[in-house]
Enzyme design. Structure first.
Site, PDB file in Angstrom:
ATOM      1  N   SER A 165     -15.677  -6.077 -24.160  1.00 28.37           N
ATOM      2  CA  SER A 165     -16.270  -7.053 -25.231  1.00 28.37           C
ATOM      3  C   SER A 165     -17.272  -6.686 -25.894  1.00 28.37           C
ATOM      4  CB  SER A 165     -16.680  -8.370 -24.203  1.00 28.37           C
ATOM      5  OG  SER A 165     -17.168  -9.371 -25.213  1.00 28.37           O
ATOM      6  N   TYR A 175     -22.534 -11.724 -18.081  1.00 24.80           N
ATOM      7  CA  TYR A 175     -21.501 -11.371 -18.787  1.00 24.80           C
ATOM      8  C   TYR A 175     -21.719 -10.172 -19.448  1.00 24.80           C
ATOM      9  CZ  TYR A 175     -17.073 -11.071 -21.179  1.00 24.80           C
ATOM     10  OH  TYR A 175     -15.826 -10.982 -21.704  1.00 24.80           O
TER      11      TYR A 175
END
Length: 247
Positions: free
Chosen positions: A132, A145
């Protein structure tokens, strides 16, 4: 009778994983769909002519069973299982949720690679992780995250160096804003209004099929071509903090 190429997709029960399984099957792979939700992956495997293996990548026995089901040759591993939970600050974060994210996104990826590396080496295969852009730039409420995706990036950089003399490619796809069916819904613990707000006013976020197409492109490169890292965002997203939204 020719050898049929085999691909494993973890986290195949929804989102990018499910779209990737469908896309690789369309390219002629026998796809082993691995995820925790047996009913979903069995339906998917039936649809695409693949195989379903119930697998929680945080459980050693499940990962070992996946490797046994694969056998001694594997052409493609798409290590996709993972996800985000919450947007709390460091001061208020529930650290058990962070542990869950690290177990799934980092340890689960490493465990999958460890277990399947002999089969990938024999087939001169390719490892593709779904990272990501969150692993590249941190933002408020994203420490958990962002941290796990940064760890995945470090894992892949180390692995590429460690396998420099082995016939295995090590590739990382890092998407930006993707409007998948469950990612934001899980992150906001089922709150549909908060999940929808992530994409509000964005004319064309990426779709899970867009990412599946890119994974298929990476997998289709000749053996001497390694896509180290491919960063992909929607045109409307210049950076994590700069997104064009219509009123």
């Amino acid at each position: 009778m020719g050898y049929k190429r085999i691909a494993v997709v973890t986290g195949a029960s929804s989102g990018i994983g499910r779209a990737t399984a469908r896309r690789l099957a369309a390219d002629g792979f026998e796809v082993i769909c691995a995820a925790r939700r047996t009913d979903r992956i069995e339906a998917l495997a039936h649809e695409i002519g693949g195989r379903a293996v119930t697998c929680d990548v945080t459980k050693a026995d499940d990962v070992a069973a996946l490797a046994a089901a694969v056998g001694d040759r594997l052409d493609v591993l798409v290590a996709n299982a993972g996800g985000a939970i919450g947007t709390e600050t460091v001061a208020t974060a529930a650290l058990e949720e962070w542990r869950t994210m690290y177990d799934t996104n980092v340890i689960g990826v490493a465990a999958s690679i460890q277990a399947l590396l002999p089969a990938l080496t024999k087939a001169h295969g390719v490892i593709i992780t779904i990272g990501s852009v969150a692993g590249m730039v941190a933002y408020e409420g994203g420490a958990g995250y962002c941290g796990v995706k940064a760890a995945v990036h470090s894992l892949m950089m180390s692995l590429r160096l460690e396998l420099f003399d082995q016939p295995v490619r090590v590739c990382e796809v890092d998407p930006g804003m993707v409007a998948s069916d469950e990612f934001s819904l899980v992150r906001f613990r089922g709150d549909e209004s908060k999940a929808a707000a992530v994409y509000a006013g964005v004319e064309a976020p990426l779709t899970q099929d867009d990412i599946a197409e890119i994974v298929a492109f990476v997998a289709a490169q000749p053996e001497h071509v390694n896509i180290d890292q491919l960063v992909v965002r929607p045109r409307a997203q210049a950076a994590a903090h700069k997104v064009h939204r219509t009123s």
